[in-house]
Enzyme design. Sequence first.
Site, PDB file in Angstrom:
ATOM      1  CG  ASP A  79      -1.850   1.176   1.274  1.00 44.31           C
ATOM      2  OD1 ASP A  79      -2.941   1.060   0.709  1.00 44.31           O
ATOM      3  OD2 ASP A  79      -1.503   2.218   1.880  1.00 44.31           O
ATOM      4  CG  ASN A  87      -4.394  11.806  -5.268  1.00 44.42           C
ATOM      5  OD1 ASN A  87      -4.302  12.068  -6.462  1.00 44.42           O
ATOM      6  ND2 ASN A  87      -4.698  10.605  -4.829  1.00 44.42           N
ATOM      7  CG  HIS A  92      -6.563  13.825  -8.818  1.00 47.14           C
ATOM      8  ND1 HIS A  92      -6.630  13.000  -7.712  1.00 47.14           N
ATOM      9  CD2 HIS A  92      -7.501  14.778  -8.612  1.00 47.14           C
ATOM     10  CE1 HIS A  92      -7.566  13.416  -6.893  1.00 47.14           C
ATOM     11  NE2 HIS A  92      -8.118  14.507  -7.417  1.00 47.14           N
ATOM     12  CG  ASP A  96      -3.736   9.233 -11.833  1.00 47.73           C
ATOM     13  OD1 ASP A  96      -3.996   8.721 -10.734  1.00 47.73           O
ATOM     14  OD2 ASP A  96      -4.593   9.777 -12.552  1.00 47.73           O
ATOM     15  CD  GLU A 122      -4.600   4.381  -1.479  1.00 47.18           C
ATOM     16  OE1 GLU A 122      -4.874   4.715  -0.321  1.00 47.18           O
ATOM     17  OE2 GLU A 122      -5.348   4.600  -2.448  1.00 47.18           O
TER      18      GLU A 122
END
Length: 199
Positions: A79, A87, A92, A96, A122
Amino acid sequence: KKAIFCIKGKQTAHFIHRLVLEAFVGPCPEGMEACHNDGNSLNNEVKNLRWDTHRNNMLDMEMEKAGRGYGKLCLFIIDIDFFKKVNDTYGHLKADECLVEIAEVLRKQLRKSDVASRFGGEEFFILLPETDLVKAKKLTSRLKQAIKSDKILKKYGITVSGGLTEYRKKDTKKSFKERSDKALYEAKHTGRDKFVTIA
């Protein structure tokens, strides 16, 4: 041939589905050619379900083999630490980009027999067939070092936590996954940026 990868995550933008799939390399599993996010929520729900089905089928198959004594089996869940902060801080698109980069690191580090999928935003689910804990720890150690030394991930301060466990003969899918989740939970709540093993 390289590791088999799957992807899930309806909340991400269209391009992250495409880029992560490309980073994972290799075709979609048979019958799953149209696995990109096409903007149609109903279609994407179906595709996500099909990816879940593929991951679960692989888990079933490998657990059955391990249960019959055909090698060891380990499950590793990682994780990204404080991904929401990434973020919020960088936006974003950059977040990403980090997901794609982690996918690329996994692609390079995992073996062709390994099965990995992204799920839950994630998190990454990594199945390690014919692998005992000793070998799995060595593999995850290499993976951790690769993530730490990656220039893009380092730029955004990306670290990951992970939970590793080995299949037990009487395990169900639920108990197997819950033990890996428990190890991940311990890693997340004892400082993060670490991998915890539960035998």
